[in-house]
Design a protein around this motif. Structure first.
Motif, PDB file in Angstrom:
ATOM      1  N   LEU A   8       0.699  -1.279  -0.073  1.00 37.26           N
ATOM      2  CA  LEU A   8      -0.237   0.054  -0.055  1.00 37.26           C
ATOM      3  C   LEU A   8       0.934   1.262  -0.040  1.00 37.26           C
ATOM      4  CD1 LEU A   8      -2.737   1.235   0.138  1.00 37.26           C
ATOM      5  CD2 LEU A   8      -2.585   1.122   2.853  1.00 37.26           C
ATOM      6  N   GLN A   9       1.805   1.208   0.763  1.00 33.18           N
ATOM      7  CA  GLN A   9       2.787   2.339   0.861  1.00 33.18           C
ATOM      8  C   GLN A   9       3.515   2.492  -0.581  1.00 33.18           C
ATOM      9  OE1 GLN A   9       5.779   2.085   3.762  1.00 33.18           O
ATOM     10  NE2 GLN A   9       6.697   4.067   3.492  1.00 33.18           N
ATOM     11  N   GLU A  10       3.903   1.482  -1.034  1.00 32.41           N
ATOM     12  CA  GLU A  10       4.492   1.590  -2.400  1.00 32.41           C
ATOM     13  C   GLU A  10       3.734   2.064  -3.586  1.00 32.41           C
ATOM     14  OE1 GLU A  10       5.971  -2.105  -3.596  1.00 32.41           O
ATOM     15  OE2 GLU A  10       7.830  -1.810  -2.099  1.00 32.41           O
ATOM     16  N   ALA A  11       2.206   1.721  -3.488  1.00 33.41           N
ATOM     17  CA  ALA A  11       1.385   2.092  -4.429  1.00 33.41           C
ATOM     18  C   ALA A  11       1.021   3.565  -4.253  1.00 33.41           C
ATOM     19  CB  ALA A  11      -0.084   1.550  -4.238  1.00 33.41           C
ATOM     20  N   THR A  12       1.179   4.303  -2.978  1.00 33.34           N
ATOM     21  CA  THR A  12       0.874   5.606  -2.557  1.00 33.34           C
ATOM     22  C   THR A  12       1.982   6.249  -3.173  1.00 33.34           C
ATOM     23  OG1 THR A  12      -0.468   4.911  -0.716  1.00 33.34           O
ATOM     24  CG2 THR A  12       0.351   7.104  -0.777  1.00 33.34           C
ATOM     25  N   GLU A  13       3.054   5.819  -2.955  1.00 32.97           N
ATOM     26  CA  GLU A  13       4.270   6.779  -3.337  1.00 32.97           C
ATOM     27  C   GLU A  13       4.073   6.741  -4.941  1.00 32.97           C
ATOM     28  OE1 GLU A  13       7.561   4.792  -1.643  1.00 32.97           O
ATOM     29  OE2 GLU A  13       7.366   5.627   0.294  1.00 32.97           O
ATOM     30  N   ARG A  14       3.907   5.500  -5.530  1.00 32.53           N
ATOM     31  CA  ARG A  14       3.669   5.626  -6.952  1.00 32.53           C
ATOM     32  C   ARG A  14       2.843   6.569  -7.526  1.00 32.53           C
ATOM     33  NH1 ARG A  14       2.261   1.017  -7.495  1.00 32.53           N
ATOM     34  NH2 ARG A  14       4.238  -0.007  -6.872  1.00 32.53           N
ATOM     35  N   SER A  15       1.563   6.521  -6.970  1.00 37.52           N
ATOM     36  CA  SER A  15       0.433   7.628  -7.282  1.00 37.52           C
ATOM     37  C   SER A  15       0.999   9.126  -7.328  1.00 37.52           C
ATOM     38  CB  SER A  15      -0.692   7.478  -6.657  1.00 37.52           C
ATOM     39  OG  SER A  15      -0.356   7.405  -5.296  1.00 37.52           O
ATOM     40  N   LYS A  16       1.772   9.390  -5.985  1.00 36.80           N
ATOM     41  CA  LYS A  16       2.106  10.601  -5.754  1.00 36.80           C
ATOM     42  C   LYS A  16       3.170  11.112  -6.774  1.00 36.80           C
ATOM     43  CE  LYS A  16       2.843  11.495  -1.594  1.00 36.80           C
ATOM     44  NZ  LYS A  16       3.204  11.500  -0.137  1.00 36.80           N
ATOM     45  N   GLU A  17       4.166  10.177  -7.258  1.00 33.08           N
ATOM     46  CA  GLU A  17       5.176  10.516  -8.314  1.00 33.08           C
ATOM     47  C   GLU A  17       4.498  10.554  -9.487  1.00 33.08           C
ATOM     48  OE1 GLU A  17       7.780   7.269  -8.269  1.00 33.08           O
ATOM     49  OE2 GLU A  17       8.710   7.824  -6.167  1.00 33.08           O
ATOM     50  N   GLU A  18       3.401   9.899  -9.743  1.00 34.91           N
ATOM     51  CA  GLU A  18       2.928  10.241 -11.155  1.00 34.91           C
ATOM     52  C   GLU A  18       2.124  11.546 -11.138  1.00 34.91           C
ATOM     53  OE1 GLU A  18       0.148   7.016 -11.640  1.00 34.91           O
ATOM     54  OE2 GLU A  18       1.766   5.468 -12.248  1.00 34.91           O
ATOM     55  N   ALA A  19       1.605  12.082  -9.893  1.00 36.25           N
ATOM     56  CA  ALA A  19       0.883  13.241  -9.949  1.00 36.25           C
ATOM     57  C   ALA A  19       2.107  14.472 -10.005  1.00 36.25           C
ATOM     58  CB  ALA A  19      -0.055  13.482  -8.550  1.00 36.25           C
ATOM     59  N   THR A  71       2.290  17.300 -13.059  1.00 33.89           N
ATOM     60  CA  THR A  71       2.426  18.753 -12.788  1.00 33.89           C
ATOM     61  C   THR A  71       3.626  19.322 -13.317  1.00 33.89           C
ATOM     62  OG1 THR A  71       1.511  18.338 -10.740  1.00 33.89           O
ATOM     63  CG2 THR A  71       2.418  20.534 -10.914  1.00 33.89           C
ATOM     64  N   TYR A  72       4.800  18.601 -13.313  1.00 37.93           N
ATOM     65  CA  TYR A  72       6.248  19.100 -13.971  1.00 37.93           C
ATOM     66  C   TYR A  72       5.975  18.918 -15.499  1.00 37.93           C
ATOM     67  CZ  TYR A  72       8.160  17.729  -9.600  1.00 37.93           C
ATOM     68  OH  TYR A  72       8.611  17.702  -8.241  1.00 37.93           O
ATOM     69  N   VAL A  73       5.336  18.241 -16.200  1.00 42.51           N
ATOM     70  CA  VAL A  73       5.123  18.349 -17.470  1.00 42.51           C
ATOM     71  C   VAL A  73       4.109  19.518 -18.033  1.00 42.51           C
ATOM     72  CG1 VAL A  73       3.841  17.331 -19.541  1.00 42.51           C
ATOM     73  CG2 VAL A  73       5.227  15.855 -17.932  1.00 42.51           C
ATOM     74  N   GLN A  74       3.150  19.851 -17.106  1.00 47.84           N
ATOM     75  CA  GLN A  74       2.423  21.189 -17.284  1.00 47.84           C
ATOM     76  C   GLN A  74       3.173  22.411 -16.964  1.00 47.84           C
ATOM     77  OE1 GLN A  74      -0.979  20.767 -14.960  1.00 47.84           O
ATOM     78  NE2 GLN A  74      -1.981  19.147 -16.067  1.00 47.84           N
ATOM     79  N   HIS A  75       4.013  22.461 -16.254  1.00 47.52           N
ATOM     80  CA  HIS A  75       5.031  23.573 -15.887  1.00 47.52           C
ATOM     81  C   HIS A  75       5.758  23.713 -16.944  1.00 47.52           C
ATOM     82  CE1 HIS A  75       3.985  23.669 -11.304  1.00 47.52           C
ATOM     83  NE2 HIS A  75       3.040  23.811 -11.948  1.00 47.52           N
ATOM     84  N   ASP A  76       6.375  22.536 -17.615  1.00 52.03           N
ATOM     85  CA  ASP A  76       7.242  22.633 -18.746  1.00 52.03           C
ATOM     86  C   ASP A  76       6.459  23.434 -19.784  1.00 52.03           C
ATOM     87  OD1 ASP A  76       9.441  21.726 -17.092  1.00 52.03           O
ATOM     88  OD2 ASP A  76       9.299  19.787 -17.890  1.00 52.03           O
ATOM     89  N   LEU A  77       5.367  22.829 -20.084  1.00 54.68           N
ATOM     90  CA  LEU A  77       4.771  23.329 -21.513  1.00 54.68           C
ATOM     91  C   LEU A  77       4.395  24.792 -21.282  1.00 54.68           C
ATOM     92  CD1 LEU A  77       2.069  20.456 -22.004  1.00 54.68           C
ATOM     93  CD2 LEU A  77       4.208  20.955 -23.295  1.00 54.68           C
ATOM     94  N   VAL A  78       4.038  25.116 -20.066  1.00 55.56           N
ATOM     95  CA  VAL A  78       3.997  26.704 -19.940  1.00 55.56           C
ATOM     96  C   VAL A  78       5.094  27.297 -20.218  1.00 55.56           C
ATOM     97  CG1 VAL A  78       3.057  28.420 -18.158  1.00 55.56           C
ATOM     98  CG2 VAL A  78       1.700  26.310 -18.341  1.00 55.56           C
ATOM     99  N   ALA A  79       6.131  26.937 -19.428  1.00 54.91           N
ATOM    100  CA  ALA A  79       7.397  27.732 -19.850  1.00 54.91           C
ATOM    101  C   ALA A  79       7.904  27.697 -21.172  1.00 54.91           C
ATOM    102  CB  ALA A  79       8.524  26.957 -18.773  1.00 54.91           C
ATOM    103  N   GLN A  80       7.664  26.739 -21.750  1.00 54.89           N
ATOM    104  CA  GLN A  80       7.879  26.651 -23.297  1.00 54.89           C
ATOM    105  C   GLN A  80       7.174  27.791 -24.000  1.00 54.89           C
ATOM    106  OE1 GLN A  80       7.624  22.678 -24.807  1.00 54.89           O
ATOM    107  NE2 GLN A  80       9.317  21.825 -23.597  1.00 54.89           N
ATOM    108  N   MET A  81       5.969  27.712 -23.811  1.00 52.08           N
ATOM    109  CA  MET A  81       4.971  28.699 -24.366  1.00 52.08           C
ATOM    110  C   MET A  81       5.487  30.393 -23.978  1.00 52.08           C
ATOM    111  SD  MET A  81       1.266  27.112 -23.571  1.00 52.08           S
ATOM    112  CE  MET A  81       0.527  28.534 -24.220  1.00 52.08           C
TER     113      MET A  81
END
Length: 379
Positions: free
Chosen positions: A54-65, A69-79
């Motif tokens: 359960l802890q590993e699944a929680t950490e995995r979902s947090k890393e995916e979120a 967020t990082y991808v969205q920030h990168d797209l905004v910075a490129q724009m």
């Protein structure tokens, strides 16, 4: 003299120590009631495995979120970078167009100081083509002269005014464009902040729901563990009650000697029902012990005789070693005396040779001319 106190063998000591350690480990394993009776708690191990998953699944979902967020920030910075580069390019193009249109070489104020046609312009020009003072043969009228200078100046002023108004309009338009771009930047920044706040709220809600799910799972697991413990306690009480009844009804507490013997083998006893030995058995054991004691005494006497013989031999060997050491000391002293006399003879011969060399051979002192004959060539 040889030393008789020999140190113990390291290999034998290591083997003895290894046997002792193995025996201690075995005693610890056998006498530990928890390991011998209860064993390993499989339920606790399974619950730990589930918690880990359960802890590993929680950490995995947090890393995916976080990755989203990082991808969205990168797209905004490129724009933003693309928009800034486009704005810089438009500004550079406008500056270049302004220089080509309004900052030409001939429109400068000091152009008349270094004009290449300044000497030609110094001659007086004709007022009109019907000047009575000049004729075509006077060479005062030539092609390219501007006889309508005032009209040309007025036209140039109008053109200059028009270009100035156009520049003012372009500057105002550029300011308006900059204001629009700043507004777009503010809107984009506001949208990014709103999106970040939404993502933070979503993450917080996910965290709260995950904590609630974990708390529910922990409560369910605690209830399951408590129920399992109650069942185990009830089974243990029932087993103890049955054991007590069996002990009461069995032959364990009776004093019958037949209860301790096998039915087919009379000389074998049951360990769990044995009550002790009879008088005849104790007498037989005492006789056997007395015979063993006499045998042990005979063995001790034989060992003492053998030890006394070994002690005599050791004393003889020690006396022989002492005599050998005394002979060796005498031989060494005699050798040192002979060596001292030989060294004295060699010293006297060396002194005589040094005196001969210093008094007979090395009588001439070398001069400077003697040293000048060396190192006179490159070889």
């Amino acid at each position: 003299m040889f030393s008789l106190n020999m140190p113990p063998d390291p290999k034998e000591m290591a083997a003895i120590e290894a046997r002792r350690n193995r025996e201690k480990e075995r005693q610890r394993r056998v006498f530990d009631v928890r390991t011998r009776v209860i064993g390993v708690d499989v339920g606790a191990l399974n619950s730990q495995v589930e918690e880990r998953k359960l802890q590993e699944a929680t950490e995995r979902s947090k890393e995916e979120a976080y990755g989203i967020t990082y991808v969205q920030h990168d797209l905004v910075a490129q724009m933003l970078e693309k928009e800034e580069a486009e704005r810089t390019r438009r500004l550079a193009r406008k500056v270049q167009d302004y220089r080509e249109q309004n900052q030409q070489l001939k429109n400068r104020r000091d152009f008349d100081l270094w004009d290449p046609n300044q000497l030609w312009k110094g001659f007086p020009s004709l007022c009109s083509n019907n000047d009575p003072y000049s004729d075509p043969a006077s060479m005062q009228s030539s092609s390219g002269e501007d006889l309508d200078k005032a009209t040309c100046l007025r036209v140039q002023q109008e053109q200059f005014r028009y270009s100035l108004e156009k520049q003012i309009q372009e500057r105002q338009q550029a300011r308006m464009d900059e204001v629009c771009i700043d507004d777009l930047h503010d809107k984009l920044r506001l949208a990014m902040e709103t999106r970040a706040a939404q993502l933070a709220k979503l993450e917080e809600s996910c965290r709260i729901s995950m904590r609630c799910a974990m708390a529910n799972a922990n409560r369910a697991q605690a209830a399951e563990v408590a129920e399992r413990r109650r069942h185990e306690h009830r089974r243990e009480q029932e087993a103890n009650f049955k054991e007590i009844q069996n002990q009461i009804k069995s032959d364990l507490l009776s004093e019958k000697p037949q209860a301790t013997q096998y039915s087919g083998v009379p000389y074998q006893v049951l360990p769990h029902s044995w009550k002790g030995m009879t008088a005849e058995q104790r007498a037989v054991i005492k006789k056997a012990q007395e015979a063993q004691r006499r045998e042990k005494e005979v063995q001790r006497q034989a060992e003492r005789a053998r030890d006394a013989e070994w002690e005599n031999q050791a004393q003889c060997l020690a006396q022989a070693a002492m005599e050998l050491e005394e002979q060796e000391r005498e031989l060494c002293a005699e050798f040192r005396r002979g060596l001292g006399s030989f060294n004295q003879q060699l010293a006297s011969e060396q002194r005589a040779r040094h005196n001969y060399l210093n008094s007979v051979i090395y009588t001439n002192q070398p001069t400077a001319q003697y040293y000048l004959q060396f190192n006179t060539s490159s070889r």
